[in-house]
Design a protein around this motif. Structure first.
Motif, mmCIF file in Angstrom:
data_model
loop_
_atom_site.group_PDB
_atom_site.id
_atom_site.type_symbol
_atom_site.label_atom_id
_atom_site.label_comp_id
_atom_site.label_asym_id
_atom_site.label_seq_id
_atom_site.Cartn_x
_atom_site.Cartn_y
_atom_site.Cartn_z
ATOM 1 N N SER A 144 0.830 -1.205 0.000
ATOM 2 C CA SER A 144 0.000 0.000 0.000
ATOM 3 C C SER A 144 0.863 1.253 0.000
ATOM 4 O O SER A 144 1.964 1.273 0.547
ATOM 5 N N GLU A 145 0.344 2.320 -0.609
ATOM 6 C CA GLU A 145 1.031 3.611 -0.579
ATOM 7 C C GLU A 145 0.636 4.418 0.651
ATOM 8 O O GLU A 145 1.182 5.493 0.894
ATOM 9 N N GLU A 146 -0.292 3.893 1.427
ATOM 10 C CA GLU A 146 -0.744 4.608 2.617
ATOM 11 C C GLU A 146 0.173 4.323 3.806
ATOM 12 O O GLU A 146 0.788 3.259 3.894
ATOM 13 N N GLU A 147 0.244 5.285 4.712
ATOM 14 C CA GLU A 147 1.048 5.146 5.914
ATOM 15 C C GLU A 147 0.413 4.112 6.858
ATOM 16 O O GLU A 147 -0.808 3.912 6.823
ATOM 17 N N PRO A 148 1.238 3.484 7.719
ATOM 18 C CA PRO A 148 0.672 2.520 8.679
ATOM 19 C C PRO A 148 -0.469 3.104 9.504
ATOM 20 O O PRO A 148 -1.468 2.410 9.763
ATOM 21 N N ALA A 149 -0.330 4.360 9.915
ATOM 22 C CA ALA A 149 -1.376 4.986 10.735
ATOM 23 C C ALA A 149 -2.696 5.053 9.969
ATOM 24 O O ALA A 149 -3.777 4.838 10.544
ATOM 25 N N GLN A 150 -2.628 5.339 8.671
ATOM 26 C CA GLN A 150 -3.852 5.420 7.869
ATOM 27 C C GLN A 150 -4.468 4.037 7.672
ATOM 28 O O GLN A 150 -5.691 3.885 7.718
ATOM 29 N N LEU A 151 -3.608 3.026 7.462
ATOM 30 C CA LEU A 151 -4.123 1.668 7.342
ATOM 31 C C LEU A 151 -4.847 1.252 8.621
ATOM 32 O O LEU A 151 -5.885 0.576 8.581
ATOM 33 N N ARG A 152 -4.274 1.647 9.754
ATOM 34 C CA ARG A 152 -4.938 1.353 11.032
ATOM 35 C C ARG A 152 -6.289 2.039 11.099
ATOM 36 O O ARG A 152 -7.297 1.428 11.505
ATOM 37 N N LYS A 153 -6.352 3.312 10.705
ATOM 38 C CA LYS A 153 -7.614 4.063 10.745
ATOM 39 C C LYS A 153 -8.652 3.454 9.807
ATOM 40 O O LYS A 153 -9.855 3.439 10.120
ATOM 41 N N ASN A 154 -8.182 2.941 8.661
ATOM 42 C CA ASN A 154 -9.110 2.376 7.680
ATOM 43 C C ASN A 154 -9.888 1.185 8.222
ATOM 44 O O ASN A 154 -11.016 0.924 7.796
ATOM 45 N N VAL A 155 -9.284 0.451 9.132
ATOM 46 C CA VAL A 155 -9.929 -0.754 9.654
ATOM 47 C C VAL A 155 -10.600 -0.505 11.008
ATOM 48 O O VAL A 155 -11.175 -1.415 11.596
#
Length: 284
Positions: free
Chosen positions: A230-241
């Motif tokens: 993913s091109e998203e930051e880990p923090a954003q991936l966490r927020k997505n879920v």
């Protein structure tokens, strides 16, 4: 530079897991196995390494005698004796090999002192901190080079590591090797410990051990793949879920209440400090 690696004679002092991983990776890159010689004191390990098709010996001097590049892959506690033995045997060599040390904590100052030849010559030395996912070709490494190391020598070391590492970070300060040790060098164990606890929690909630193990392993693998691809930051991936007031939010709030961030930070710093301590105590 891969072509230069293919032409080079390689020696490994120590035939443990990391050396075996690198050798296996080199084999997949078309390196002539007969250009690789491994010194390993234990016969059972030599037999395993011989099965890879490379040359083996129980003599460090024999393994290193015509090497262009030499990997020191022994435990930190025996690095001094190994280096001094090699330096004593290289007096008649016109040139010395490029040295790559993966011995945790052992500083360049110590390595230079131990590898100094009687005539004052000192080999060019690179320190590397790999990690165990190199065993499956998914390693992450940090690399710091002695001031005298040339650009082509750095490229040669990077080509060697590329056989087993997806990521190799070139560091501009030696002390950052200890930082790499704390983050990625020891990092796989942090994930293994997390999965251990996920499995036990799953069992406590009624799943069988086999079910909990399969689910936890795949969750870790899937999340890791998302992180890498993913091109998203880990923090954003966490927020997505994490839905507001949902199940994931409840778990993350529990982590936060337990000081999860501080726990991780303390663990990474403890590993880095231990690497620094090894350098101080074993570099004497």
């Amino acid at each position: 530079m891969a072509s230069q690696l293919q032409k080079s004679k390689l020696a490994f002092i120590g035939g443990g897991n990391m050396a075996t991983a690198i050798i296996g990776g080199l084999s997949t890159k078309g390196i002539d196995k007969q250009n690789i010689c491994v010194s390993e004191p234990w016969e059972v390990n030599r037999k395993k390494i011989s099965a890879l098709g490379v040359r083996t010996t129980d003599s460090n001097v024999e393994a290193s005698k015509d090497a262009d590049l030499l990997v020191i892959a022994v435990k930190p506690q025996v690095t001094k004796a190994v280096c001094q033995e090699l330096a004593g045997a290289w007096a008649q060599r016109q040139t010395t090999p490029l040295i790559i040390s993966i011995a945790a904590g052992i500083t360049l100052d110590s390595l230079r002192e131990w590898l100094k030849l009687a005539d004052g010559r000192v080999p060019h030395i690179i320190r590397v901190m790999p990690n165990t996912p190199a065993l499956v070709g998914e390693g992450a490494s940090g690399l710091y080079a002695d001031a005298g190391v040339s650009g082509s020598e750095k490229d040669l070391a990077a080509a060697l590591l590329a056989s087993v590492s997806r990521v190799t970070e070139l560091l501009d300060r030696e002390e950052l090797i200890d930082s790499v040790t704390g983050l990625s060098g020891s990092g796989p164990a942090y994930f293994f410990a997390m999965v251990e606890h996920l499995i036990e929690s799953g069992i406590g909630l009624g799943l069988t051990r086999e079910q909990a193990t399969r689910l936890a392993k795949q969750t870790c693998l899937g999340a890791g793949k998302m992180l890498v691809e993913s091109e998203e930051e880990p923090a954003q991936l966490r927020k997505n879920v994490t839905s507001p007031n949902g199940t994931t939010a409840a778990a993350l709030e529990s982590f936060e209440a337990s000081g999860f961030k501080e726990i991780v930070d303390k663990a990474v710093k403890a590993a880095a400090s231990r690497g620094e301590e090894l350098g101080r105590t074993l570099g004497k």
